[in-house]
Design a protein around this motif. Structure first.
Motif, PDB file in Angstrom:
ATOM      1  N   GLU A 153     -77.531  37.003 -33.497  1.00 54.52           N
ATOM      2  CA  GLU A 153     -77.216  35.892 -32.615  1.00 54.52           C
ATOM      3  C   GLU A 153     -75.822  35.406 -32.996  1.00 54.52           C
ATOM      4  O   GLU A 153     -75.503  35.291 -34.177  1.00 54.52           O
ATOM      5  CB  GLU A 153     -78.228  34.763 -32.778  1.00 54.52           C
ATOM      6  CG  GLU A 153     -77.983  33.609 -31.819  1.00 54.52           C
ATOM      7  CD  GLU A 153     -79.016  32.499 -31.955  1.00 54.52           C
ATOM      8  OE1 GLU A 153     -79.972  32.510 -31.181  1.00 54.52           O
ATOM      9  OE2 GLU A 153     -78.829  31.653 -32.854  1.00 54.52           O
ATOM     10  N   SER A 168     -79.748  43.622 -34.441  1.00 48.77           N
ATOM     11  CA  SER A 168     -80.022  42.422 -33.650  1.00 48.77           C
ATOM     12  C   SER A 168     -79.310  41.268 -34.332  1.00 48.77           C
ATOM     13  O   SER A 168     -79.340  41.148 -35.558  1.00 48.77           O
ATOM     14  CB  SER A 168     -81.527  42.128 -33.606  1.00 48.77           C
ATOM     15  OG  SER A 168     -82.203  43.165 -32.949  1.00 48.77           O
ATOM     16  N   THR A 174     -78.156  36.146 -27.948  1.00 52.55           N
ATOM     17  CA  THR A 174     -78.848  37.138 -28.763  1.00 52.55           C
ATOM     18  C   THR A 174     -78.482  38.536 -28.281  1.00 52.55           C
ATOM     19  O   THR A 174     -78.565  38.823 -27.086  1.00 52.55           O
ATOM     20  CB  THR A 174     -80.371  36.938 -28.670  1.00 52.55           C
ATOM     21  OG1 THR A 174     -80.676  35.602 -29.093  1.00 52.55           O
ATOM     22  CG2 THR A 174     -81.113  37.931 -29.549  1.00 52.55           C
TER      23      THR A 174
END
Length: 183
Positions: A11, A9, A89
Motif C-alpha cells: 500500500e 503486495s 493497494t
C-alpha cells in the motif's frame, strides 16, 4: 525466476508529478524496495497486477536508486476511483514473458534503412531490444538521441547484439530517476 516469485503486495500513496509532460492527468508511485528487489531486472520491467482490485499491465521505469517507479494513467486512476494523495493497494508480479516493446518511429526508420542492423535487431532477444530502445529514448537532448540511433545502427550492423556500457538501472550513471512530486 517465475512470476510467482516476483509477486508483491503493498500500500502506498499516489503522488502528483511536479511537472506534466502532456495534457493528460497521471499519478505515480515509487515501489517499495522490497517489491522492486523481487523483480528480475533493475531496468525497465513489465508487470501485471491490480490497483485497488482493478487489473492493469504496465512497464516500470528505473528510479536510479535500484528500485522502480510506475506511471498511472488517467484511465486507470478513474477505474480504480483514486487520485493524488490517496493510499492505494497494489498487487504486482513480473510478466512471464516480456512483451515486444514498441519501437519509436525514428529508430524504426533507421533500422529499416539499414538492413544489416535490422537483421541483428530481429535476431536479438526482447530484453536486448528493450535495452536498445531504453538507451535511445533516455537521451535528454534531441542531438544525443540522433547520435544514439546512428550509433545503434552501426553497432547492430556490425553484429553487436547488446548495448555496452549502458546502465539500465541509472544507479551508476544517475541517468534515471522517478519524477519529482508536487509539494
Amino acid at each position: 525466476m517465475t512470476a510467482n516469485e516476483t509477486e508483491s503486495s503493498f500500500e502506498t500513496e499516489l503522488l502528483c508529478p511536479a511537472k506534466w509532460d502532456s495534457d493528460d492527468r497521471w499519478a505515480f508511485v515509487v515501489l517499495p524496495k522490497s517489491a522492486s528487489e523481487k523483480l528480475p531486472r533493475r531496468g525497465r520491467t513489465s508487470i501485471e497486477g491490480t490497483l485497488n482490485g482493478k487489473p492493469f499491465q504496465a512497464t516500470l521505469e528505473p528510479d536510479g536508486k535500484l528500485s522502480h517507479w510506475l506511471k498511472l494513467d488517467e484511465s486507470l486512476l478513474n477505474r480504480a476511483k483514486v487520485t493524488f494523495g490517496d493510499k492505494a493497494t497494489f498487487d504486482i508480479r513480473a510478466m512471464e514473458q516480456e512483451p515486444e516493446p514498441t519501437v519509436p518511429s525514428d529508430l524504426e526508420s533507421a533500422l529499416t534503412a539499414t538492413p544489416e542492423a535490422r537483421a541483428t535487431w530481429d535476431d536479438t532477444t526482447t530484453i536486448a531490444r528493450l535495452d536498445w530502445i531504453h538507451w535511445v529514448t533516455s537521451a535528454k537532448q534531441a542531438k544525443t538521441r540522433v547520435k544514439r540511433i546512428n550509433d545503434a545502427c552501426e553497432m547492430l550492423a556490425s553484429g553487436k547484439r547488446r548495448v555496452c556500457c549502458f546502465d539500465p538501472s541509472g544507479y551508476y550513471s544517475k541517468a534515471f530517476s522517478a519524477p519529482k512530486k508536487l509539494e
